[in-house]
Scaffold this motif. Sequence first.
Motif, PDB file in Angstrom:
ATOM      1  N   LEU A  37       0.909  -1.271  -0.124  1.00 62.01           N
ATOM      2  CA  LEU A  37       0.110  -0.160  -0.122  1.00 62.01           C
ATOM      3  C   LEU A  37       0.853   1.319   0.070  1.00 62.01           C
ATOM      4  O   LEU A  37       0.474   2.170  -0.698  1.00 62.01           O
ATOM      5  N   GLN A  41       0.400   3.723  -3.020  1.00 60.47           N
ATOM      6  CA  GLN A  41      -0.221   4.788  -2.894  1.00 60.47           C
ATOM      7  C   GLN A  41       0.717   6.186  -2.471  1.00 60.47           C
ATOM      8  O   GLN A  41       0.324   7.294  -3.017  1.00 60.47           O
ATOM      9  N   THR A  50      -3.642   0.857  -5.647  1.00 58.87           N
ATOM     10  CA  THR A  50      -4.163   1.305  -4.257  1.00 58.87           C
ATOM     11  C   THR A  50      -5.495   0.606  -4.010  1.00 58.87           C
ATOM     12  O   THR A  50      -6.013   0.459  -2.959  1.00 58.87           O
ATOM     13  N   LYS A  51      -6.550   0.772  -4.755  1.00 55.68           N
ATOM     14  CA  LYS A  51      -7.830   0.597  -4.807  1.00 55.68           C
ATOM     15  C   LYS A  51      -8.000  -1.081  -4.482  1.00 55.68           C
ATOM     16  O   LYS A  51      -8.761  -1.556  -3.646  1.00 55.68           O
ATOM     17  N   TRP A  54      -6.574  -2.102  -1.152  1.00 56.25           N
ATOM     18  CA  TRP A  54      -7.579  -1.632   0.002  1.00 56.25           C
ATOM     19  C   TRP A  54      -8.827  -2.472  -0.092  1.00 56.25           C
ATOM     20  O   TRP A  54      -9.326  -3.067   0.962  1.00 56.25           O
ATOM     21  N   LEU A  64      -8.836  -1.973   9.722  1.00 51.14           N
ATOM     22  CA  LEU A  64      -8.221  -0.713   8.986  1.00 51.14           C
ATOM     23  C   LEU A  64      -7.608   0.278   9.976  1.00 51.14           C
ATOM     24  O   LEU A  64      -6.567   0.672   9.251  1.00 51.14           O
TER      25      LEU A  64
END
Length: 97
Positions: A37, A41, A50-51, A54, A64
Amino acid sequence: MVLKKKIITTPTQVKAGTSEARIRNDRQAVFQLVRDLVQAQFNRGDEELTKRLWQDVADREIDLDRVINLMYTCSFHEDDYEMTKVDEIYQKTGLVG
């Protein structure tokens, strides 16, 4: 006549070892996701990757706040010792940093 010594382990001994190994493996998986990440990111600015990462965090039902804490609190994400120290504080107290 051959005598065989039967070794009997108690379930708690096996469970403790298994639980420790699972925690270690889970922690390493979380650390790798955090590293990925950070790379996607912050370093690359790759919105699509990144999406997906996540989404992977969500699919695995990883806390999270834990991930965010590791991302923003650790200075050196490749340092397992630092990541472990920060993660242990979070796991014990629920506090960031």
